[in-house]
Each structure stands twice: as C-alpha cells, then as structure tokens.
Enzyme design. Structure first.
Site, PDB file in Angstrom:
ATOM      1  N   TYR A 197     -27.102  61.662 113.326  1.00 34.19           N
ATOM      2  CA  TYR A 197     -27.027  60.435 112.301  1.00 34.19           C
ATOM      3  C   TYR A 197     -25.318  60.491 112.402  1.00 34.19           C
ATOM      4  O   TYR A 197     -24.592  61.165 111.386  1.00 34.19           O
ATOM      5  CB  TYR A 197     -27.371  60.524 111.119  1.00 34.19           C
ATOM      6  CG  TYR A 197     -28.867  60.427 111.087  1.00 34.19           C
ATOM      7  CD1 TYR A 197     -29.700  59.876 112.085  1.00 34.19           C
ATOM      8  CD2 TYR A 197     -29.702  60.613 109.955  1.00 34.19           C
ATOM      9  CE1 TYR A 197     -30.922  59.825 112.148  1.00 34.19           C
ATOM     10  CE2 TYR A 197     -30.954  60.537 109.801  1.00 34.19           C
ATOM     11  CZ  TYR A 197     -31.835  59.982 111.016  1.00 34.19           C
ATOM     12  OH  TYR A 197     -33.210  59.957 110.956  1.00 34.19           O
TER      13      TYR A 197
ATOM     14  N   SER B 294     -37.874  53.669 108.444  1.00 29.49           N
ATOM     15  CA  SER B 294     -37.687  52.482 108.235  1.00 29.49           C
ATOM     16  C   SER B 294     -39.008  51.862 107.617  1.00 29.49           C
ATOM     17  O   SER B 294     -39.631  50.874 108.130  1.00 29.49           O
ATOM     18  CB  SER B 294     -37.722  51.688 109.869  1.00 29.49           C
ATOM     19  OG  SER B 294     -37.274  50.512 109.805  1.00 29.49           O
ATOM     20  N   PRO B 295     -39.421  52.205 106.499  1.00 26.93           N
ATOM     21  CA  PRO B 295     -40.468  51.894 105.572  1.00 26.93           C
ATOM     22  C   PRO B 295     -40.607  50.275 105.008  1.00 26.93           C
ATOM     23  O   PRO B 295     -41.647  49.713 104.545  1.00 26.93           O
ATOM     24  CB  PRO B 295     -40.633  52.737 104.593  1.00 26.93           C
ATOM     25  CG  PRO B 295     -39.141  53.002 104.232  1.00 26.93           C
ATOM     26  CD  PRO B 295     -38.480  53.267 105.611  1.00 26.93           C
ATOM     27  N   LEU B 296     -39.399  49.828 105.166  1.00 28.90           N
ATOM     28  CA  LEU B 296     -39.242  48.391 104.620  1.00 28.90           C
ATOM     29  C   LEU B 296     -39.165  47.288 105.590  1.00 28.90           C
ATOM     30  O   LEU B 296     -38.869  46.129 105.568  1.00 28.90           O
ATOM     31  CB  LEU B 296     -37.896  48.026 103.866  1.00 28.90           C
ATOM     32  CG  LEU B 296     -37.960  48.994 102.687  1.00 28.90           C
ATOM     33  CD1 LEU B 296     -36.454  49.254 101.789  1.00 28.90           C
ATOM     34  CD2 LEU B 296     -38.919  48.884 101.586  1.00 28.90           C
ATOM     35  N   GLY B 297     -39.433  47.667 107.192  1.00 25.24           N
ATOM     36  CA  GLY B 297     -39.733  46.824 108.119  1.00 25.24           C
ATOM     37  C   GLY B 297     -40.528  45.515 107.710  1.00 25.24           C
ATOM     38  O   GLY B 297     -41.693  45.891 107.117  1.00 25.24           O
TER      39      GLY B 297
ATOM     40  N   HIS C 149     -37.068  65.872 116.412  1.00 27.03           N
ATOM     41  CA  HIS C 149     -36.680  64.435 115.930  1.00 27.03           C
ATOM     42  C   HIS C 149     -37.782  63.498 117.044  1.00 27.03           C
ATOM     43  O   HIS C 149     -38.096  62.516 116.634  1.00 27.03           O
ATOM     44  CB  HIS C 149     -35.168  64.144 116.536  1.00 27.03           C
ATOM     45  CG  HIS C 149     -34.576  63.004 115.850  1.00 27.03           C
ATOM     46  ND1 HIS C 149     -33.275  63.025 115.595  1.00 27.03           N
ATOM     47  CD2 HIS C 149     -35.207  61.789 115.270  1.00 27.03           C
ATOM     48  CE1 HIS C 149     -33.103  61.801 114.630  1.00 27.03           C
ATOM     49  NE2 HIS C 149     -34.310  61.010 114.654  1.00 27.03           N
TER      50      HIS C 149
END
Length: 295
Positions: free
Chosen positions: A53, A208-211, A128
């Site tokens: 990151y 990315s849970p709010l996609g 990863h």
C-alpha cells in the site's frame, strides 16, 4: 461498538481499510493520522494494511509505517488494536500491481513488515494474492513456517477460491483465521467463499465493501444519488443515516463471520462507517436489499 472475533481475538465489527491513506490521491500525513485516530476514537480495533500500500516504487511499506506512527502518537490505549498486514504483492510505481508469493519473498516481506510495524510478532499476516507461478501449497507453507517461528500470531489468505481455502486450512489448521475477498452490494461472486469461511469458523473480511453504493455527502459530490435512487438510499433516509452505513449493516447481517474493512481517507468517513456496527436492519429491509442486488 460491537465486536466479532478473528480466531480468538475480539475486534470491532467494522475495521479500517488503510490503503487510501498511502496510494494515489492520498491525504497529507496530518489528515491521514487524524483518520486513524478518529477510527480509534470510534472504537475501531482492526486496521488493515499491506506492505504494497504505497504510491511510488521506492516507498514500500509506506502504509505500515504510517499506521505505526499514528498508533504511537495516539493518546489512548492501543493494546487491543489488531493490525493486519499482507505480503505477496508489489507496486512498481506506474499504477500497476504485481504478484510474488514465492516462499522466500513472503518470509522476507514478513520480516520487513515486523520492523516497520515495530512489533515482536505480526498479529495477523495475510497472503495478499495467489501467485500463478508458485504452487499454492508452497506459498501457504511459508505462512506455516512464519507461524511456527513465532513471527506471526495468526494467518490469513486473500483473493482466494473455495478450493484454496480448503487447502490452506489443511496446511495451517487453527493458525488460519481469516479470508479477505472482495464482497459488496455490487460484487457477490465470492458468496461461496463467505459460506465456506462461516462453516470453518474463519473471519471473512470484505475488501471494497461499499462497491455499488454511490458516495455520500461526506465525500463530496459524486453525481446523482437521490434518496430514491436505490433501496440502500431509501432505507438510509428512513433511518436518518448514510447509505454506506446501510451497506455495511447489510454485510454484517450476511454472516457472523463478516467483518468489513471500508477504506477511508478522512475522519468523517470512518466515523460514519463505524456507526454501522450499531445499525439493525429489519428482516423486511434485508429482503428489500437482497432483491435489488445482482445475483
């Protein structure tokens, strides 16, 4: 804040995805640190990072170092915070991502992450991404060796299939505690991995849970997003909360294994996300959301 468990470790039901604090369009360090501190103030005790990151090629570990500094400068107790990091990917600096899950690389990466985080053992170390050039058992075997050596306290795997979960579980046993795959209102093709993780007692950490959920006013203008645009927005209006909170609450209701790690680059965003842990959706509301989602 409500809590769930990763292995035998209690953590906040909503974590902080720290990637936006270090990649392209990242905030300055003052705002990044304030974001981490806001998460801690809100009761967040899970921070998700990775050695890859970063933005530029010569700054591997940027996010890990930032998290370590933010924790050190926080005025409160951070002893219960679980920092989960990952190894096995790289960023050449041109915006692309590479994969290297060779055992020697993973072992070196874990040693470097230990130093950057300033800990005796990494709380949760995650592979990863599977490397098509390396046998999966060899990559997972490196995690086993790191665990047996005491360099990591628990292991996780990310971006995996059900078959890879089963094979990793056979190699790692109780040392394997988590699976981190993309999962959101818009991306549900890892439902089988979620179901298997739940059966095996593994935490499932959606990235990315709010996609599929348009940004709220917390993040500035993002195009049309009226209160009636999606069921998430309609239910959010009824509860007087953001659609992001509704999406996270929906995820939490999918399984007791789910612990979403939404990204944030400003304090207001993670403060809002953390409140989702307290949001209860009715059965009828969950049915509305399920019906509106892609299969």
């Amino acid at each position: 804040m409500r809590y769930r468990t990763i292995g035998n470790i209690p953590v906040s039901a909503v974590g902080l995805g720290a990637m936006p604090l270090s990649i392209e369009h990242r905030p300055d360090e003052e705002r990044a640190t304030a974001t981490v501190h806001a998460a801690l103030d809100a009761g967040v005790t899970l921070i998700d990072t990775a050695d890859s990151y970063h933005w530029h090629a010569d700054e591997r570990g940027h996010n890990e170092l930032l998290i370590a500094r933010a924790l050190a400068s926080y005025g409160g107790d951070t002893s219960q915070v679980l920092v989960a990091t990952k190894g096995g990917r790289g960023r050449p600096g041109d915006g692309s991502w590479t994969v290297d899950a060779a055992p020697a690389h993973l072992k070196r990466a874990a040693e470097d992450s230990l130093k950057r985080l300033g800990v005796d053992a990494i709380g949760l170390y995650q592979l990863h991404k599977p490397d098509p050039a390396v046998p999966w058992a060899d990559s997972v075997g490196a995690l086993r060796e790191l665990y047996d050596a005491g360099a990591i306290r628990a292991a996780g795997i990310s971006n995996v299939t059900t078959g890879q979960i089963r094979e990793a579980h056979a190699i790692l046993g109780d040392a394997l505690v988590s699976v981190q795959n993309q999962y959101s209102p818009a991306v549900r093709d890892t439902e089988p991995e979620l179901e298997l993780s739940t059966r095996l007692g593994l935490a499932f950490l959606p990235w990315s849970p709010l996609g599929g959920i348009s940004r709220s006013s917390l993040d500035g203008p993002s195009g049309p997003a009226s209160a009636s645009s999606t069921p998430f927005h309609r239910i959010a209006t009824e509860h007087g909360v953001s659609p992001q909170q509704v999406a996270l609450a929906w995820l939490l209701a999918r399984s007791p294994a789910v612990i979403p790690v939404p990204g944030a680059s400003r304090p207001a965003s993670i403060q809002d996300s953390a409140k989702a842990a307290e949001l209860e959706l009715s059965e009828a509301e969950r049915a509305q959301l399920d019906a509106a989602l892609p299969c």
